[in-house]
Scaffold this motif. Structure first.
Motif, PDB file in Angstrom:
ATOM      1  N   MET A  28      -1.005  -1.807  24.599  1.00 61.96           N
ATOM      2  CA  MET A  28      -0.322  -1.621  24.268  1.00 61.96           C
ATOM      3  C   MET A  28       0.474   0.099  24.803  1.00 61.96           C
ATOM      4  O   MET A  28       1.125   0.522  25.149  1.00 61.96           O
ATOM      5  CB  MET A  28       0.569  -1.385  23.135  1.00 61.96           C
ATOM      6  N   GLY A  29      -0.742   0.760  25.439  1.00 64.60           N
ATOM      7  CA  GLY A  29      -0.404   1.699  26.281  1.00 64.60           C
ATOM      8  C   GLY A  29      -1.136   2.913  25.445  1.00 64.60           C
ATOM      9  O   GLY A  29      -1.135   3.972  25.783  1.00 64.60           O
ATOM     10  N   PHE A  30      -1.735   2.844  24.058  1.00 66.51           N
ATOM     11  CA  PHE A  30      -2.274   3.694  23.944  1.00 66.51           C
ATOM     12  C   PHE A  30      -3.763   3.732  23.596  1.00 66.51           C
ATOM     13  O   PHE A  30      -4.517   3.156  22.594  1.00 66.51           O
ATOM     14  CB  PHE A  30      -1.873   3.600  21.704  1.00 66.51           C
ATOM     15  N   ASP A  31      -4.720   3.922  25.097  1.00 68.00           N
ATOM     16  CA  ASP A  31      -5.430   4.435  25.039  1.00 68.00           C
ATOM     17  C   ASP A  31      -6.467   5.589  24.450  1.00 68.00           C
ATOM     18  O   ASP A  31      -6.975   5.806  25.066  1.00 68.00           O
ATOM     19  CB  ASP A  31      -5.334   5.098  26.721  1.00 68.00           C
ATOM     20  N   GLY A  32      -5.677   6.215  23.233  1.00 64.64           N
ATOM     21  CA  GLY A  32      -6.670   7.845  22.900  1.00 64.64           C
ATOM     22  C   GLY A  32      -7.461   6.995  21.961  1.00 64.64           C
ATOM     23  O   GLY A  32      -7.595   8.088  20.511  1.00 64.64           O
ATOM     24  N   VAL A  33      -7.195   5.333  21.265  1.00 65.65           N
ATOM     25  CA  VAL A  33      -7.747   5.481  19.742  1.00 65.65           C
ATOM     26  C   VAL A  33      -9.238   4.848  20.021  1.00 65.65           C
ATOM     27  O   VAL A  33      -8.948   3.886  20.719  1.00 65.65           O
ATOM     28  CB  VAL A  33      -6.698   3.840  19.330  1.00 65.65           C
ATOM     29  N   ASN A  34      -9.962   5.124  19.497  1.00 67.00           N
ATOM     30  CA  ASN A  34     -11.521   5.142  20.154  1.00 67.00           C
ATOM     31  C   ASN A  34     -12.031   3.830  18.409  1.00 67.00           C
ATOM     32  O   ASN A  34     -12.687   3.440  19.184  1.00 67.00           O
ATOM     33  CB  ASN A  34     -12.039   6.362  19.900  1.00 67.00           C
ATOM     34  N   GLY A  35     -11.289   3.861  17.620  1.00 68.52           N
ATOM     35  CA  GLY A  35     -11.771   3.050  16.880  1.00 68.52           C
ATOM     36  C   GLY A  35     -10.741   3.259  15.141  1.00 68.52           C
ATOM     37  O   GLY A  35      -9.972   3.804  14.832  1.00 68.52           O
ATOM     38  N   VAL A  36     -10.783   1.786  14.156  1.00 66.50           N
ATOM     39  CA  VAL A  36      -9.500   1.692  13.465  1.00 66.50           C
ATOM     40  C   VAL A  36     -10.847   0.414  12.661  1.00 66.50           C
ATOM     41  O   VAL A  36     -11.402  -0.179  12.890  1.00 66.50           O
ATOM     42  CB  VAL A  36      -8.877   0.298  13.907  1.00 66.50           C
ATOM     43  N   ARG A  37     -10.298   0.945  11.293  1.00 66.11           N
ATOM     44  CA  ARG A  37     -10.767   0.755  10.173  1.00 66.11           C
ATOM     45  C   ARG A  37      -9.844   0.004   9.556  1.00 66.11           C
ATOM     46  O   ARG A  37      -8.376   1.006   8.935  1.00 66.11           O
ATOM     47  CB  ARG A  37     -11.617   1.831   9.360  1.00 66.11           C
ATOM     48  N   GLN A  38      -9.984  -1.450   8.806  1.00 63.96           N
ATOM     49  CA  GLN A  38      -8.310  -1.872   7.800  1.00 63.96           C
ATOM     50  C   GLN A  38      -8.973  -1.593   6.771  1.00 63.96           C
ATOM     51  O   GLN A  38     -10.029  -2.751   6.550  1.00 63.96           O
ATOM     52  CB  GLN A  38      -7.951  -3.367   8.826  1.00 63.96           C
ATOM     53  N   GLY A  39      -8.226  -1.676   6.008  1.00 61.83           N
ATOM     54  CA  GLY A  39      -8.522  -1.689   4.445  1.00 61.83           C
ATOM     55  C   GLY A  39      -7.293  -2.467   3.796  1.00 61.83           C
ATOM     56  O   GLY A  39      -6.379  -2.821   4.038  1.00 61.83           O
ATOM     57  N   LYS A  40      -7.855  -2.090   2.175  1.00 57.40           N
ATOM     58  CA  LYS A  40      -6.773  -2.547   1.346  1.00 57.40           C
ATOM     59  C   LYS A  40      -5.747  -1.637   0.437  1.00 57.40           C
ATOM     60  O   LYS A  40      -6.925  -0.422   0.039  1.00 57.40           O
ATOM     61  CB  LYS A  40      -6.359  -3.999   0.910  1.00 57.40           C
ATOM     62  N   ILE A  41      -4.814  -1.009  -0.191  1.00 54.36           N
ATOM     63  CA  ILE A  41      -4.045  -0.405  -0.968  1.00 54.36           C
ATOM     64  C   ILE A  41      -3.735  -1.835  -2.269  1.00 54.36           C
ATOM     65  O   ILE A  41      -2.794  -2.546  -2.351  1.00 54.36           O
ATOM     66  CB  ILE A  41      -3.103   0.432  -0.404  1.00 54.36           C
ATOM     67  N   ILE A  42      -3.995  -1.422  -3.379  1.00 54.52           N
ATOM     68  CA  ILE A  42      -4.227  -2.121  -4.554  1.00 54.52           C
ATOM     69  C   ILE A  42      -3.718  -1.554  -5.410  1.00 54.52           C
ATOM     70  O   ILE A  42      -4.041  -0.235  -6.097  1.00 54.52           O
ATOM     71  CB  ILE A  42      -5.179  -2.663  -5.129  1.00 54.52           C
ATOM     72  N   GLU A  43      -2.234  -1.242  -6.313  1.00 50.80           N
ATOM     73  CA  GLU A  43      -1.406  -1.001  -6.941  1.00 50.80           C
ATOM     74  C   GLU A  43      -1.371  -2.081  -8.642  1.00 50.80           C
ATOM     75  O   GLU A  43      -1.165  -2.403  -8.662  1.00 50.80           O
ATOM     76  CB  GLU A  43       0.286  -0.047  -6.183  1.00 50.80           C
ATOM     77  N   LEU A  44      -1.694  -0.591  -9.462  1.00 51.53           N
ATOM     78  CA  LEU A  44      -2.375  -1.781 -10.483  1.00 51.53           C
ATOM     79  C   LEU A  44      -1.129  -0.522 -12.012  1.00 51.53           C
ATOM     80  O   LEU A  44      -0.645   0.343 -11.536  1.00 51.53           O
ATOM     81  CB  LEU A  44      -3.458  -1.802 -11.468  1.00 51.53           C
ATOM     82  N   ASP A  45       0.132  -1.387 -12.112  1.00 50.02           N
ATOM     83  CA  ASP A  45       0.606  -0.899 -12.797  1.00 50.02           C
ATOM     84  C   ASP A  45       0.107  -0.995 -14.933  1.00 50.02           C
ATOM     85  O   ASP A  45       0.216  -2.601 -14.675  1.00 50.02           O
ATOM     86  CB  ASP A  45       2.241  -1.337 -13.363  1.00 50.02           C
ATOM     87  N   LEU A  46      -0.602  -0.110 -15.126  1.00 46.89           N
ATOM     88  CA  LEU A  46      -1.478  -0.593 -16.029  1.00 46.89           C
ATOM     89  C   LEU A  46      -0.627   0.015 -17.743  1.00 46.89           C
ATOM     90  O   LEU A  46       0.799   0.722 -17.859  1.00 46.89           O
ATOM     91  CB  LEU A  46      -2.688   0.561 -16.475  1.00 46.89           C
ATOM     92  N   ALA A  47      -1.175  -0.816 -18.738  1.00 42.33           N
ATOM     93  CA  ALA A  47      -0.147  -0.501 -20.434  1.00 42.33           C
ATOM     94  C   ALA A  47      -1.004   0.747 -20.603  1.00 42.33           C
ATOM     95  O   ALA A  47      -2.197   1.484 -19.606  1.00 42.33           O
ATOM     96  CB  ALA A  47      -1.036  -1.290 -20.993  1.00 42.33           C
ATOM     97  N   ASP A  48      -0.199   1.728 -21.359  1.00 41.53           N
ATOM     98  CA  ASP A  48      -0.716   3.429 -22.311  1.00 41.53           C
ATOM     99  C   ASP A  48      -2.054   2.931 -22.777  1.00 41.53           C
ATOM    100  O   ASP A  48      -2.353   2.047 -22.725  1.00 41.53           O
ATOM    101  CB  ASP A  48       0.159   3.964 -23.228  1.00 41.53           C
ATOM    102  N   GLY A  49      -3.025   4.082 -22.251  1.00 41.23           N
ATOM    103  CA  GLY A  49      -4.236   3.741 -22.487  1.00 41.23           C
ATOM    104  C   GLY A  49      -4.932   3.108 -22.084  1.00 41.23           C
ATOM    105  O   GLY A  49      -6.686   3.085 -22.446  1.00 41.23           O
ATOM    106  N   ALA A  50      -5.185   2.214 -20.727  1.00 37.03           N
ATOM    107  CA  ALA A  50      -6.194   2.288 -20.093  1.00 37.03           C
ATOM    108  C   ALA A  50      -6.826   3.038 -19.767  1.00 37.03           C
ATOM    109  O   ALA A  50      -6.458   4.237 -19.475  1.00 37.03           O
ATOM    110  CB  ALA A  50      -5.316   1.302 -18.985  1.00 37.03           C
ATOM    111  N   THR A  51      -7.994   2.483 -18.875  1.00 33.54           N
ATOM    112  CA  THR A  51      -9.005   3.841 -18.351  1.00 33.54           C
ATOM    113  C   THR A  51      -9.787   3.474 -16.744  1.00 33.54           C
ATOM    114  O   THR A  51      -9.117   2.541 -17.172  1.00 33.54           O
ATOM    115  CB  THR A  51     -10.374   3.874 -19.594  1.00 33.54           C
ATOM    116  N   GLU A  52      -9.871   4.636 -16.384  1.00 36.00           N
ATOM    117  CA  GLU A  52     -10.887   4.562 -15.434  1.00 36.00           C
ATOM    118  C   GLU A  52     -11.916   3.963 -14.763  1.00 36.00           C
ATOM    119  O   GLU A  52     -12.264   3.134 -14.416  1.00 36.00           O
ATOM    120  CB  GLU A  52     -10.560   5.806 -14.352  1.00 36.00           C
TER     121      GLU A  52
END
Length: 76
Positions: A28-52
């Protein structure tokens, strides 16, 4: 309580999706991109008192393939 889990492939693991995105950007003409790493984001809605520690356990058992992926947890 909310937790955000960011999952990425570990360094050294091939990322075919990231490479496909890098190639498409170059086409697409974006020649300055040397590398891409793709991942994922997961959002959790937790009950009060849940721990890391519980979120870490979720990551270890289901949310991330710890053989090839790393993860980071953010609690808000």
């Amino acid at each position: 309580m909310k937790a955000t889990v960011r999952v990425m492939l570990k360094n050294g693991v091939l990322d075919p999706q990231g490479e496909a995105v890098r190639h498409a950007l170059g086409a697409m003409g974006f020649d300055g991109v040397n590398g891409v790493r793709q991942g994922k984001i997961i959002e959790l809605d937790l009950a009060d008192g849940a721990t890391e520690a519980e979120v870490k356990d979720m990551c270890e058992k289901l949310l991330a393939n710890t053989v090839i992926e790393s993860y980071a947890i953010e609690i808000a």
